[in-house]
Design an enzyme around this catalytic site. Structure first.
Site, PDB file in Angstrom:
ATOM      1  N   SER A  45      40.929  19.367   5.165  1.00  0.00           N
ATOM      2  CA  SER A  45      41.897  20.220   5.844  1.00  0.00           C
ATOM      3  C   SER A  45      41.958  21.535   5.084  1.00  0.00           C
ATOM      4  O   SER A  45      42.127  21.546   3.857  1.00  0.00           O
ATOM      5  CB  SER A  45      43.277  19.556   5.874  1.00  0.00           C
ATOM      6  OG  SER A  45      44.188  20.336   6.635  1.00  0.00           O
ATOM      7  N   GLU A  46      41.814  22.644   5.799  1.00  0.00           N
ATOM      8  CA  GLU A  46      41.621  23.932   5.130  1.00  0.00           C
ATOM      9  C   GLU A  46      42.834  24.406   4.333  1.00  0.00           C
ATOM     10  O   GLU A  46      42.724  25.329   3.528  1.00  0.00           O
ATOM     11  CB  GLU A  46      41.209  25.002   6.139  1.00  0.00           C
ATOM     12  CG  GLU A  46      42.296  25.366   7.125  1.00  0.00           C
ATOM     13  CD  GLU A  46      41.740  26.037   8.369  1.00  0.00           C
ATOM     14  OE1 GLU A  46      42.214  27.131   8.680  1.00  0.00           O
ATOM     15  OE2 GLU A  46      40.865  25.464   9.031  1.00  0.00           O
ATOM     16  N   ASN A  47      44.006  23.774   4.542  1.00  0.00           N
ATOM     17  CA  ASN A  47      45.155  24.147   3.728  1.00  0.00           C
ATOM     18  C   ASN A  47      45.119  23.480   2.349  1.00  0.00           C
ATOM     19  O   ASN A  47      46.009  23.696   1.535  1.00  0.00           O
ATOM     20  CB  ASN A  47      46.473  23.824   4.445  1.00  0.00           C
ATOM     21  CG  ASN A  47      46.566  22.369   4.870  1.00  0.00           C
ATOM     22  OD1 ASN A  47      45.600  21.780   5.316  1.00  0.00           O
ATOM     23  ND2 ASN A  47      47.747  21.799   4.747  1.00  0.00           N
ATOM     24  N   SER A  87      40.017  25.664  -1.411  1.00  0.00           N
ATOM     25  CA  SER A  87      39.601  25.168  -0.104  1.00  0.00           C
ATOM     26  C   SER A  87      38.624  26.123   0.560  1.00  0.00           C
ATOM     27  O   SER A  87      37.567  25.711   1.064  1.00  0.00           O
ATOM     28  CB  SER A  87      40.830  24.969   0.792  1.00  0.00           C
ATOM     29  OG  SER A  87      40.440  24.517   2.071  1.00  0.00           O
TER      30      SER A  87
END
Length: 218
Positions: A45-47, A87
């Site tokens: 998840s990019e967060n 990330s």
């Protein structure tokens, strides 16, 4: 036709053992629920999360554990949490094998528009531009037509682009299609109960049909 869950189930069959996979907002997040048990993948998840699991059951949500779309999610054993800089360093360094995104439009050349409709307020493109510029493989999960019944698979995108010549495959409620390097949507599978003629009518871009088109197995 497939519903959103059906699209996610079909895309889950594209996930291969050992992949690092980024799931975009919308239909792609549902893919986490349908990855086969014998396929070992790590969802990013990019967060800032590696090791994202399926959505939690009602009553088991942790409000501090969310994906990039601010939905509550679960973490698998061995997962790692880190900041956005790390990330996006991972994304830009091409460590993600597969990115699954939603889209408003895709062109027959593989261009994607998925972040802005002029005149409407948007929060921004998020990490989409980084993802489409860096991922080795991009699959789009989308509706074949918009609410007005107009095709979203076009000769050229009309909305502001997120990336160019990057989409490899599309799964819609009607079909599975490859985007060919030389341009054009190659029809691979049709959704249960959907005819080739219906897919032709819903596709504005160049559609390539070779031989009998099998019905997809979900």
């Amino acid at each position: 036709m497939l519903d959103k869950e059906g699209i996610a189930k079909r895309i889950a069959k594209e996930v291969k053992d050992g992949y690092y996979v980024n799931l975009g907002i919308g239909i792609p997040t549902l893919v986490a629920n349908y990855i086969p048990d014998d396929v070992d993948v790590i969802l990013q998840s990019e967060n800032g999360l590696l090791g994202m699991g399926p959505f939690p059951f009602e009553g088991e949500e942790d409000p501090d554990t969310i994906n990039a779309g601010k939905q509550t999610i679960t973490k698998l054993a061995g997962s790692a949490v880190f900041d956005s800089a790390m990330s996006f360093g991972m994304i830009r360094a091409k460590k993600v094998n597969l990115t699954i995104l939603g889209a408003m439009e895709v062109s027959e050349n593989g261009d994607i528009a998925n972040w802005k409709i002029p005149g409407k307020m948007v929060k921004g493109m998020g990490g989409a531009m980084d993802l489409v510029a860096s991922a080795e493989n991009i699959i789009v999960a989308m509706q074949h037509v918009n609410k007005a019944g107009e095709s979203k698979l076009l000769p050229n995108c009309t909305l502001p682009l997120t990336g160019i010549k990057c989409v490899k495959k599309i799964v819609t409620e009607l079909a599975v299609l490859d985007v060919l390097p030389e341009g054009g949507f190659k029809l691979l599978e049709r959704a249960p109960g959907v005819t080739v003629e219906e897919i032709k009518a819903a596709t504005a871009g160049k559609l390539i049909i070779e031989g009998e088109i099998p019905e997809m197995v979900i």
